[in-house]
Design an enzyme around this catalytic site. Structure first.
Site, PDB file in Angstrom:
ATOM      1  N   ASP A   8       0.872  -1.163   0.000  1.00 21.76           N
ATOM      2  CA  ASP A   8       0.000   0.000   0.000  1.00 21.76           C
ATOM      3  C   ASP A   8       0.921   1.228   0.000  1.00 21.76           C
ATOM      4  OD1 ASP A   8      -2.258   1.664   0.274  1.00 21.76           O
ATOM      5  OD2 ASP A   8      -2.057   1.649   2.448  1.00 21.76           O
ATOM      6  N   MET A   9       0.437   2.373  -0.445  1.00 18.74           N
ATOM      7  CA  MET A   9       1.284   3.561  -0.489  1.00 18.74           C
ATOM      8  C   MET A   9       1.099   4.458   0.726  1.00 18.74           C
ATOM      9  SD  MET A   9       1.655   6.557  -3.404  1.00 18.74           S
ATOM     10  CE  MET A   9       0.170   7.453  -2.883  1.00 18.74           C
TER      11      MET A   9
END
Length: 225
Positions: A8-9
């Site tokens: 995930d960022m």
């Protein structure tokens, strides 16, 4: 055999969620609604198409009464105005080491412009596949974003590990039947209890990732639990 890591960022690679929260609150306030930080963190990982109806109902309004594109436009403008680009300490160096061992991917609920803008500045040339909130119809907690990443990487689900910091992201990874590590950046560790492993912070996350062996099998770990 482990072949790929899927990150995930927001909240895993970049300390950005407080800026997202502030931008969404501004957009809602401009539309005559009020929401809280915890409302936004609760749906972290979803795209505007799926997340906005939930937030509007939290504000005790009906989604059909609002234009999603107008709200999203205000949010994007405010986010661009206030955002301070900052990767978590050590993450870029960690990814550079991991890239020599594995395929790397990002799966984010944020839109294409925001995701690629951040990755191009902070992690140029690092990722082999990127899936944004614009690339799938059904965002997290649906498994679609992670399944899309697996497809783009051309690997098996049992050859991947997902790294997530959000409840919906962990749920999506498990629905996709992928081993998931949770890092509680903005939520309590107990809120990530569906993950296969929860690490205490980013330092422990990076230590764990760098200690992984290429022969590591999420399927074997699951059987040992």
């Amino acid at each position: 055999m482990l072949k790929a890591l899927i990150f995930d960022m927001d909240g895993v690679l970049v300390d950005s969620m407080p800026f997202h929260a502030a931008a969404w609150k501004k957009a809602f306030l401009d539309m005559g609604m009020k929401i809280q930080d915890e409302d936004i963190y609760a749906i972290e990982g979803s795209n505007p198409r799926n997340g906005l109806p939930l937030l509007i109902r939290k504000a005790r309004k009906e989604p059909d009464d609002f234009d999603f594109e107008t709200i999203t436009t205000i949010y994007r403008q405010e986010f661009k105005r206030i955002f301070e680009l900052k990767a978590f300490d050590g993450m870029k160096e960690c990814l550079e080491l991991l890239k020599s061992r594995y395929l790397l991917s990002v799966v984010s609920g944020s839109d294409h412009f925001i995701v690629h803008g951040i990755l191009d500045q902070l992690f140029p040339g690092i990722f082999d596949a990127v899936v944004t909130g614009d690339d799938v119809l059904n965002s997290k907690p649906h498994p679609d974003p992670f399944l899309k990443a697996v497809e783009l990487l051309n690997v098996g689900k049992k050859e991947c590990i997902v790294i997530e910091n959000a409840t919906l992201g962990v749920e999506a990874a498990k629905k996709a039947d992928i081993y998931c590590i949770g890092v509680p950046t903005y939520v309590k560790p107990s809120e990530l209890n569906k993950a296969d492993l929860v690490v205490g912070d980013h330092k422990k996350l990076m230590e764990h990732l760098l200690s992984l062996e290429t022969l590591f099998s999420p399927e074997l770990v699951l059987r040992r639990r």
